[in-house]
Design a protein around this motif. Structure first.
Motif, PDB file in Angstrom:
ATOM      1  N   ALA A   1       0.849  -1.197   0.000  1.00  0.00           N
ATOM      2  CA  ALA A   1       0.000   0.000   0.000  1.00  0.00           C
ATOM      3  C   ALA A   1       0.880   1.240   0.000  1.00  0.00           C
TER       4      ALA A   1
ATOM      5  N   ALA B   1      -5.163   6.206  -0.778  1.00  0.00           N
ATOM      6  CA  ALA B   1      -4.406   4.967  -0.652  1.00  0.00           C
ATOM      7  C   ALA B   1      -4.450   4.197  -1.964  1.00  0.00           C
ATOM      8  N   GLU B   2      -3.304   3.695  -2.380  1.00  0.00           N
ATOM      9  CA  GLU B   2      -3.210   2.782  -3.520  1.00  0.00           C
ATOM     10  C   GLU B   2      -2.675   1.472  -2.971  1.00  0.00           C
ATOM     11  N   MET B   3      -3.306   0.372  -3.377  1.00  0.00           N
ATOM     12  CA  MET B   3      -2.862  -0.926  -2.861  1.00  0.00           C
ATOM     13  C   MET B   3      -3.246  -2.045  -3.809  1.00  0.00           C
TER      14      MET B   3
ATOM     15  N   ALA C   1      -6.403  -4.646  -0.475  1.00  0.00           N
ATOM     16  CA  ALA C   1      -7.692  -3.944  -0.388  1.00  0.00           C
ATOM     17  C   ALA C   1      -8.766  -4.862   0.178  1.00  0.00           C
TER      18      ALA C   1
ATOM     19  N   TYR D   1      -3.481  -0.347   8.260  1.00  0.00           N
ATOM     20  CA  TYR D   1      -3.194  -1.340   7.228  1.00  0.00           C
ATOM     21  C   TYR D   1      -2.012  -2.213   7.632  1.00  0.00           C
TER      22      TYR D   1
END
Length: 192
Positions: free
Chosen positions: A97, A105-107, A112, A136
């Protein structure tokens, strides 16, 4: 394509057609519609209180929206620029992440899925990014690595998100273009 009633009268929004009593009608192409059909003119007569002339401010608002929809280029920085990273969450040596100063947030899909359904606090910016990173990492069994580009909450400025300003000439040109498109559309409908 024209839709006709059971008597063969063409029904369009511009024709003066009274209420059509029909449970089922079919046009010449075999398309059917059910229920009562009204023309716009009849609706205006039956319910004049529902129709009013738009104010110039309302027309300008429609023109602004239309102009915004015509824009194809970005209006500024996105919230997930590489130089705006708050932290990463790593499990082992793998980044699962990336959190940005704005809280985005990018994951991976797997990460996710593992963190979905969380009740998040009403935080924004770096405070949200910090909460997400810590949560996370705990849920995924990883660790948080704060980036060199991380900002403190007091240093963060949210994206402006302000709508572009248009000149009177631009608004008037948009209104003229919309009117032209409507006129052309009506001509095409009548010829169908």
């Amino acid at each position: 394509m024209n839709i006709t009633d059971r008597h063969g009268h063409v029904l369009t929004p511009y024709a003066h057609v009274t209420k059509v009593q029909s449970d089922k009608s079919t046009d010449k192409n075999g398309l059917s519609f059910e229920g009562d059909v009204y023309s716009f003119a009849d609706l205006m007569k039956a319910h004049p209180e529902a129709v009013r002339k738009a104010t110039s401010a309302e027309v300008d608002d429609v023109a602004r929206i239309w102009l915004q929809q015509q824009e194809t280029g970005p209006r500024g920085r996105s919230d997930n620029e590489p130089d705006d990273v708050y932290a990463t969450v790593k499990v082992g040596n793998q980044v699962v992440a990336t959190l940005y100063n704005g809280g985005i947030a990018e994951m991976s899909n797997a990460a996710a899925s593992a963190v979905s359904g969380l009740d998040e606090p009403s935080l924004v910016g770096p405070a949200l990014a910090q909460w997400r990173a810590e949560t996370y990492a705990r849920l995924l069994g990883g660790k948080v690595e704060i980036a060199d580009t991380a900002k403190a909450q007091s240093e963060w400025t949210p994206s402006s998100g302000t709508a572009p300003q248009y000149s009177r000439a631009e608004l008037d040109a948009a209104i003229a273009a919309m009117r032209k498109a409507v006129a052309q559309s009506a001509t095409v409908d009548r010829n169908a």
